[in-house]
Scaffold this active site. Structure first.
Site, mmCIF file in Angstrom:
data_model
loop_
_atom_site.group_PDB
_atom_site.id
_atom_site.type_symbol
_atom_site.label_atom_id
_atom_site.label_comp_id
_atom_site.label_asym_id
_atom_site.label_seq_id
_atom_site.Cartn_x
_atom_site.Cartn_y
_atom_site.Cartn_z
ATOM 1 N N HIS A 306 1.243 -3.899 8.446
ATOM 2 C CA HIS A 306 0.075 -3.314 7.797
ATOM 3 C C HIS A 306 -0.432 -4.285 6.731
ATOM 4 O O HIS A 306 0.185 -4.423 5.680
ATOM 5 C CB HIS A 306 0.465 -1.978 7.179
ATOM 6 C CG HIS A 306 -0.649 -1.290 6.484
ATOM 7 N ND1 HIS A 306 -1.565 -0.523 7.149
ATOM 8 C CD2 HIS A 306 -1.034 -1.294 5.183
ATOM 9 C CE1 HIS A 306 -2.454 -0.063 6.284
ATOM 10 N NE2 HIS A 306 -2.158 -0.520 5.081
ATOM 11 N N ASP A 308 -3.297 -5.091 4.168
ATOM 12 C CA ASP A 308 -4.502 -4.631 3.494
ATOM 13 C C ASP A 308 -5.477 -5.800 3.397
ATOM 14 O O ASP A 308 -5.131 -6.857 2.877
ATOM 15 C CB ASP A 308 -4.146 -4.077 2.111
ATOM 16 C CG ASP A 308 -3.376 -2.763 2.237
ATOM 17 O OD1 ASP A 308 -3.766 -1.945 3.082
ATOM 18 O OD2 ASP A 308 -2.376 -2.577 1.527
ATOM 19 N N ASP A 418 -3.093 4.429 6.721
ATOM 20 C CA ASP A 418 -3.083 4.406 5.260
ATOM 21 C C ASP A 418 -4.467 4.655 4.692
ATOM 22 O O ASP A 418 -5.127 3.728 4.251
ATOM 23 C CB ASP A 418 -2.562 3.018 4.832
ATOM 24 C CG ASP A 418 -2.437 2.881 3.329
ATOM 25 O OD1 ASP A 418 -2.308 3.916 2.663
ATOM 26 O OD2 ASP A 418 -2.471 1.743 2.831
ATOM 27 N N HIS A 627 -9.812 0.401 3.178
ATOM 28 C CA HIS A 627 -9.221 1.564 2.492
ATOM 29 C C HIS A 627 -8.604 1.306 1.120
ATOM 30 O O HIS A 627 -7.987 2.219 0.546
ATOM 31 C CB HIS A 627 -8.220 2.277 3.411
ATOM 32 C CG HIS A 627 -6.985 1.486 3.748
ATOM 33 N ND1 HIS A 627 -6.791 0.936 4.996
ATOM 34 C CD2 HIS A 627 -5.909 1.159 3.019
ATOM 35 C CE1 HIS A 627 -5.633 0.309 5.003
ATOM 36 N NE2 HIS A 627 -5.065 0.427 3.820
HETATM 37 ZN ZN LIG Z 1 -3.107 -0.065 3.261
#
Ligand SMILES: [Zn+2]
Length: 1111
Positions: A306, A308, A418, A627
């Site tokens: 994951h 970001d 998320d 996000h």
């Molecule tokens: Zn995230």
């Protein structure tokens, strides 16, 4: 001897467990334990050279590998420190491998406390390296530590486990090594590698190791740079012992299998101590070969990482995180053919294509092999609440198109582990793009109520359903540990309904995804009695299996509300404002471009350039909807980048809108003097007061005089006109003569009145009374007991959360409410001034010092044709953990409030009957929210806000927060925003609240035309209840036009799409979100106007895409 394989004495469970643990510990007894034997020989690298890249953050994007290696590298030493934060340092390392290592596994080991990429001397990225150390691990616990279960015991268990992992010395598996050779050939040549050190680590570099603003002074010490041999037999036994230890520890204490694991581990140590590695290994193999029965639950192992796209690091660092993580993943794929890796953001693939083409080609090969699996279908993993409906459509459109074009695949699964809430239209939007399944994890972070399913059928706002799965392990960063496997099955809330659960493993955010150790554990735990079965799967295989059991599942209807992070509807206000502006600007620009294209106003080159430019602008907006960006939870650096991108997108959209509308409104045949024209981009009639500058007024002025001039001078030398414009289309400026709007003052109360509404306003801006002309006896603010409530109460709250500053506002902040614009508040206020007094616009102005450091200037405006009062605010904001809101304390009795959402609206309770109701104390809504009784109500509109509270009869709009982490300057400075107050008779639908909210966000456009006609309409709608959300050119550049219509009032109206007949369309089809036609539509012709009509079949909140071909 038989004695060797028997327990020689009574075994104490705890001491035996610890014996196993210490024997493979990284922190204890390494001089005598098995871990100490892993790297039998090592030497520091022979020569180390260093070059510091100038210009810090993001500079790397300007340098090629070839340029870098010709720079002036100087000698450097292990133990030196490098910095500052975000800078890049390159190292050249040279080493010769000792003769005696021939035939051995040889590894390079590097730890610089920072993220790094190992490059070959030919410029090939070889491996991502991420720092190791307990410090690093501690930070992981901060972000993962919030378990979810609302079960204190489990919470403790999980947190403790994370800590124990570090304390008990089990290996800390960050990535610090790279295999130079599995069997060294004895060559004496000097090996040369390059290492690119990025001065940051997995969680950026927050002060005190927390999620804080970055420590820009931080330096990073080069702790290790060596080559070593690695003993593969020892490695295998360490992994065996670790899994045995974990089974002994985490299987239920009354399960005999736990003791079998304990004794096997103990026996292995005894055997190793007698130097019989072969027998020790056999004992382990025998244990692991005892399989499960058929009843065992299966964990679908899906590797992931994951990343970001920006958060505690800027976008430029996310690009490198992807490269480092994915090259490591690709390496592992060669070694572990069973591995499957899901990867979810098209934007990140696109970054690879641009910056790391060699890595991208390797990815392409593994995508073709079905092992590196694009999933999710979206451009980025976006915020699930704040983007508009059309933005969500574009997330999927540009995501799926990218995957189709680059890899020939289409995602079937929506992957959004998320994000901080999930809009009720996701099921319908997903299905428009061929996506029928959904995976997320974050809802397990609910503060108050535990979501009751891990697997369910999710029914959206329009009734569309998709299959939803929340991995029961409550993490997308599993390590493939026994404890996690046991927890996953324990947590599963649909026991007996499903036999498989997703198990997402791999370090995120620069940790580099799956590790060798995770895959080794998975091999041992594939099918071991006592543990859930583990099977590597793609998301697709997992969901197929789940689909075979979906008849057993329950249904959840409507939004998935996350009971946490509710401050993200408000933090970083300017980013949210820019996003809203861009969404509207892009809509108008695409409409104008489509009209210009259909009208043949642009040559093909220009047309395609404009079309590409708008896609580029959309992608900037979509990236900023990531996000952690649009919710406001990133570091300050990210917002400077986001600001820049929004400004570029907005400038481009404005430029294309203006140049295309100029082309459309120009008479090429005949030269005439320009006249003022009103362009309305909404598919209904709009009445507004517009201001027109003197310079383009001359021909218009003549017309106006002829018809009886009804104007009002603006304060900047222009003129106000009240106008009415057909939509979607244009009308030459032809002023209406509305009844004037007036302002009267008596006893310090300002009475603003037009033919639609009447408002009484106190000297400090509070609305004391508000009525609609169609029901003058009903005052919005009159309470049932005869008392009077007030509107436009500026409210201040203490806003100190429990956990994450930018993310969270807690329910107790509501207990600290203070009205600011009240006589007794202590705020210094200047009294109301009338600054415009009609007949078209009335405007009041007042000012208030909120505190020593912050102030508000507010204008309250009513036009002659407006059904709402507008409040324009300029706020100078320098608070610390304060929350500014505006409250409307009405007299309405209603059990639900209604909120604008993507492609529709949703209702939420105004009461706190249950814990579920009470947890929704701060909710997300878009352009408006409404409190209504049966036939009367009031709406609050806004131009850039998203946070709301509806409690009892009071509706509150959240305006500004002031969190200090991770951006210490979040929202400090000046802000401009507007909101409006609209009383209405009848329902919000019959009063046209939604239409007014659109108009409030995007005023009529004043332009100039040389056309001889007085007006024209373009694409429009006949019939009520629907909206044209987009008119755009098809992405395939055929020149076809896609018109997106949705039903917005919650009904099934008869609606016709009106299409201009010149040029005459060839055909029209219903099409998918991806714009592929699937059902032909017929036209009917209206003889008088020659317009064409297409009948549309709508149901509540349904989205319909019509593709019109001209070619
Ligand atoms: Zn995230």
């Amino acid at each position: 001897m038989d004695d060797d394989v028997k327990a020689s004495m009574h075994k104490h469970r705890h001491t035996t467990l610890e014996r196993l643990e210490k024997y493979i510990s990284e922190n204890h007894f390494q001089d005598v334990n098995l871990r100490g034997k892993l790297y039998p020989f090592s030497k520091e690298i022979d020569r180390l050279y260093h070059w510091s890249m100038p210009d810090g953050q993001g500079a790397w994007e300007q340098w090629s590998f070839r340029q870098v290696i010709t720079q002036d590298f100087r000698p450097a030493n292990i133990g030196e420190s490098f910095g500052p934060l975000w800078s890049t340092h390159w190292f050249r390392i040279e080493v010769t491998i000792p003769d005696s290592w021939k035939g051995q596994q040889v590894w390079l080991r590097w730890n610089s406390q920072a993220e790094a990429m190992l490059w070959s001397m030919n410029g090939e990225p070889l491996q991502g390296l991420s720092p190791s150390g307990p410090h690093q691990r501690m930070k992981r616990d901060i972000t993962n530590g919030f378990n979810s279960d609302n079960d204190e015991d489990t919470k403790m268990e999980t947190n403790n486990h994370n800590n124990i992992c570090t304390e008990n010395g089990l290996p800390n598996q960050m990535r610090t090594d790279y295999p130079i050779s599995r069997c060294w050939n004895g060559s004496q040549e000097t090996l040369v590698y390059y290492i690119e050190m990025a001065c940051n680590n997995m969680f950026g570099s927050g002060k005190d190791g927390m999620i804080n603003p970055p420590d820009t002074e931080r330096t990073f010490r080069l702790e290790m740079a060596e080559v070593c041999t690695m003993d593969a037999d020892v490695y295998k036994l360490i992994m065996d012992l670790e899994v045995l230890h974990d089974m002994a520890k985490w299987l239920p204490k009354d399960d005999p299998r736990s003791y079998e694991a304990l004794y096997a581990g103990n026996q292995i140590i005894n055997t190793i101590l007698k130097s019989d590695y072969r027998l020790a290994s056999k004992i382990a193999n025998t244990f692991f070969s005892k399989g499960n029965g058929a009843r065992a639950h299966t964990l679908a192992l899906i590797g992931n990482c994951h990343i970001d796209s920006a958060w505690l690091w800027p976008y430029s660092e996310a690009k490198r995180k992807c490269a480092r993580s994915w090259i490591s993943t690709l390496n592992l794929m060669e070694e572990y053919p069973e591995m499957r890796f899901a990867c979810s953001q098209a934007q990140q693939f696109s970054w690879m294509k641009t910056h790391y083409p060699a890595v991208f080609e390797k990815i392409r090969a593994q995508v073709a092999a079905g092992r590196f699996i694009p999933t999710g279908g979206t451009w980025v993993e976006m915020d699930g609440l704040i983007p508009s409906g059309e933005s969500f459509i574009r997330q999927f459109l540009y995501g799926q198109l990218f995957y189709q074009r680059e890899f020939g695949v289409q995602c079937k699964d929506f992957w959004l582990p998320d994000t901080f809430g999930y809009c009720a239209q996701f099921p319908q939007i997903c299905k428009q793009f061929g996506i029928t399944r959904f995976l997320t994890q974050k809802l397990s972070w609910n503060m108050i109520n535990k979501f009751p399913h891990n697997n369910f059928i999710w029914e959206g706002l329009d009734g569309t359903t998709i299959l939803a799965h929340f991995p029961p392990g409550n993490s997308y960063e599993m390590n493939v540990k026994v404890e996690e496997a046991m927890r996953t099955v324990k947590n599963l809330q649909d026991k007996g309904r499903v036999s498989t659960s997703a198990f997402l493993y791999g370090y995120g955010n620069g940790g580099g995804g799956p590790t060798k150790e995770m895959l080794e554990r998975a091999r041992r735990l594939k099918d071991v009695d006592g543990c859930p079965r583990m099977e590597h799967m793609s998301p697709n295989s997992f969901f197929k299996r789940l689909e075979s059991e979906k008849q057993n599942l329950c249904r959840w209807v409507g939004e998935l509300f996350l009971e946490l992070h509710n401050g993200t509807y408000t933090s970083q206000a300017n980013t949210k404002r820019q996003n809203r502006e861009c969404e509207f600007a892009l809509r108008d620009a695409e409409l104008m471009l489509a009209l210009a294209a259909v009208g043949g106003e642009l040559n093909e080159g220009k047309l395609h350039a404009y079309q590409d430019a708008l896609v580029g602008a959309w992608k900037k907006v979509l990236l900023n909807q990531f996000h952690d960006v649009i919710p406001g939870s990133s570091i300050g650096l990210v917002y400077r980048e986001a600001d820049q991108m929004f400004q570029e997108a907005l400038a481009l959209a404005t430029q294309i809108k203006e140049s295309c509308s100029a082309l459309i409104l120009q008479d090429k045949a005949e030269a005439r003097q320009g006249e003022s024209v009103i362009v309305n981009t909404f598919p209904w009639k709009v009445q507004q007061v517009v201001s027109v500058n003197e310079d383009n007024l001359e021909p218009t002025r003549k017309r106006v005089r002829m018809e009886g001039e009804v104007t009002q001078a603006t304060r900047t030398g222009g003129h106000y006109f009240a106008v009415e414009a057909q939509g979607i289309g244009w009308t030459k400026l032809s002023p209406m003569c509305p009844a004037p709007v007036s302002v009267r003052v008596s006893n310090g109360v300002y009475v603003l009145e037009n033919s639609l509404i009447r408002a009484e306003i106190g000297k400090y801006g509070q609305v004391l009374s508000l009525t609609s002309a169609s029901d003058p006896a009903r005052d919005v603010f009159k309470k049932r007991d005869g008392h009077q409530g007030h509107g436009n109460q500026m409210m201040m709250y203490d806003d100190i959360p429990l956990y994450w500053d930018a993310w969270d506002t807690m329910d107790y902040h509501l207990e600290t409410a203070k009205v600011l614009n009240d006589e007794h508040s202590g705020c210094v206020m200047t009294e109301m001034k009338v600054i415009e007094s009609g007949p078209l616009i009335v405007k009041l102005q007042w000012e208030m010092r909120i505190s020593k450091v912050s102030s508000i200037t507010q204008e309250i405006e009513l036009s002659a044709v407006s059904p709402y009062l507008t409040f324009s605010n300029h706020v100078n904001w320098h608070e610390n953990r304060k929350f500014l809101k505006v409250a409307f304390n009405t007299g309405l009795l209603t059990r639900n409030a209604t909120f604008d959402t993507q492609f529709g609206y949703i209702e939420r309770p105004t009461h706190t009957n249950t814990s579920w109701d009470s947890a929704r104390f701060e909710v997300c809504g878009h352009k408006w929210a409404d409190l209504s009784e049966h036939d009367f109500g009031v709406s609050v509109l806004n131009d850039s806000k998203y946070g709301w509270t509806a409690r009892g009869s009071t509706l509150t709009l959240s305006l500004l927060r002031s969190p200090k982490a991770p951006d210490e300057y979040c929202d400090m400075g000046s802000h401009t925003f507007r909101y409006a107050l609209m009383p209405h008779k009848g329902s919000l639908q019959s009063a046209g609240v939604q239409r007014r909210a659109y108009e409030f966000n995007n005023s009529l456009m004043v332009s100039s035309t040389t056309l001889s006609e007085d007006k024209d309409t373009w694409y429009s709608l006949v019939g009520d209840g629907a909206m044209i959300e987009a008119v755009k050119l098809a992405e395939d550049k055929t020149g076809d036009v896609v018109v997106r219509v949705y039903e917005m009032e919650g009904g099934s109206p008869k609606v016709w799409l009106k299409v201009p007949s010149t040029p005459r369309p060839r055909s029209a089809y219903l099409c998918s979100g991806l714009e592929g036609p699937y059902k032909e539509l017929s036209f009917s012709v209206e003889e008088a106007s020659k317009h064409l009509f297409i009948a549309l079949s709508l149901s509540p909140f349904k989205i319909v895409n019509v593709r019109i071909s001209y070619g």
